[in-house]
Design an enzyme around this catalytic site. Sequence first.
Site, PDB file in Angstrom:
ATOM      1  N   SER A 283      39.919  32.147  53.726  1.00  0.00           N
ATOM      2  CA  SER A 283      39.423  30.958  53.056  1.00  0.00           C
ATOM      3  C   SER A 283      39.621  29.779  53.997  1.00  0.00           C
ATOM      4  O   SER A 283      40.591  29.726  54.740  1.00  0.00           O
ATOM      5  CB  SER A 283      40.212  30.735  51.765  1.00  0.00           C
ATOM      6  N   GLU A 296      31.827  41.994  47.594  1.00  0.00           N
ATOM      7  CA  GLU A 296      31.163  41.083  46.651  1.00  0.00           C
ATOM      8  C   GLU A 296      29.672  41.001  46.934  1.00  0.00           C
ATOM      9  O   GLU A 296      28.846  40.929  46.017  1.00  0.00           O
ATOM     10  CB  GLU A 296      31.805  39.693  46.726  1.00  0.00           C
TER      11      GLU A 296
END
Length: 466
Positions: A283, A296
Amino acid sequence: MNDKKASNQMWGGRFASGPAAIMEAINASISFDRKLYAQDIRGSIAHSQMLAQTGIISAADQEKITHGLNTILAEIETGTFEFSTRLEDIHMNVEARLADLIGPAAGRLHTARSRNDQVAVDLRLWVKDECFRVAEALKGLITAFLDRAEEHAATVMPGFTHMQAAQPVTFGHHCMAYVEMFARDLSRVRDAIERMDESPLGAAALAGTSFPIDRHQTAKALGFREPMRNSLDSVSDRDFALEFLGLAAICATHLSRLAEEIIIWSTPQFGFVRLSDSFSTGSSIMPQKKNPDAAELVRGKTGRVTGHLVGLLTVMKGMPLTYGKDMQEDKESVFDAAETLDLMLAAMTGMVRDMTVNTAAMKKAAGAGYSTATDLADWLVRTLGLPFREAHHITGRAVALAEDKKVGLDRLSLEDLQSIHPGISADVFSVLAVQNSVKSRTSFGGTAPSEVRKQIRYWKKRLAKA
Ligand code: ARG
């Protein structure tokens, strides 16, 4: 008053030349159907050879045609070919260039053929090739799962229903469930290939032709089993594209379920697997994070693939026989679904191969939540001859007692258990441990490591022939 002017203004700047430009924009497919160039040229060469052999065109013209088409193939592959939107689609782009290159002989290529059977054969060839690619990719993924299953045939983990830990299973058994799913996908691909293995070429516009063509010859030259038997069906059928999208959507759904599990398993709360750096990202703001982006995206892209299936089904549902321009809408769905599925399969194979399995975390979770309660009930039935319903009730009381004492079932004392049913003996502890529970499930297709290994051997043998 000034209606005409007003509507012209509405068409606006980009359609400077009015209706003709709009027609060209809505009609042209070259921006996407150029992908069919190799199939188009292959089809044309086979057609011209058949025309020469049946005496419909001369051998000299046929040679010029083949030579010209091969030049065009090279031009496209080296990036020197100039595609033109004005020429609408790949078929007319190639034919126009052929005329530039070889002159009037080019005009003979389209004898006894129409763009309707031409586009049908091109797309069929493309989809068939793609099916072979998907089959290979599926074999790679199945092999990855077989390897992981072998490695983890005896690694215990919780098995879930309702996403609640239900009974202990092995990770190898879980991997083998995916082997079954992807092997079904593989068999769907093989079935689809079998059905699409017929050539529409030679159906001409829709009714066949009065020229003495040989459809068996072109079918064979293009690697099809045989020609399609009805000329109307030949040009109007897009089942092969629908079947491809259907099998792609089912396969994508399997990949998405797997992606979902990997996402859950790789949360710190579960910690069952750790994805390699190559399949996760950090991140930009939270340094502790490792996100399962590839999984994802596999989950997300499934929507696209399924969307393409629904899209083409919807196009086809309103089509009277035979061809209608609506059918030009088949290509983008097929191309995008294929590209997406290829990528999803590659990413998932990489993830399955690379992920680190945390056997300790799996084992710990497998023992939690009274996961061997069914084993206790089965023991009561087997050893004390109780009816299952009564055994179920007694087990419920044992679970309640363990909950009261805040311990696992295998940590209750013999006295505790005997207070619930006096017939219980120390032998019961052999089934309350997770490892033993798993080992005991030797029914066909069950989770016992011995059974899992049997299934691995079965699939290894079968895959070699698949
Ligand atoms: N570009 C067309 C398609 O993709 C080719 C067939 C055109 N046929 C016709 N009759 N206009 O479907």
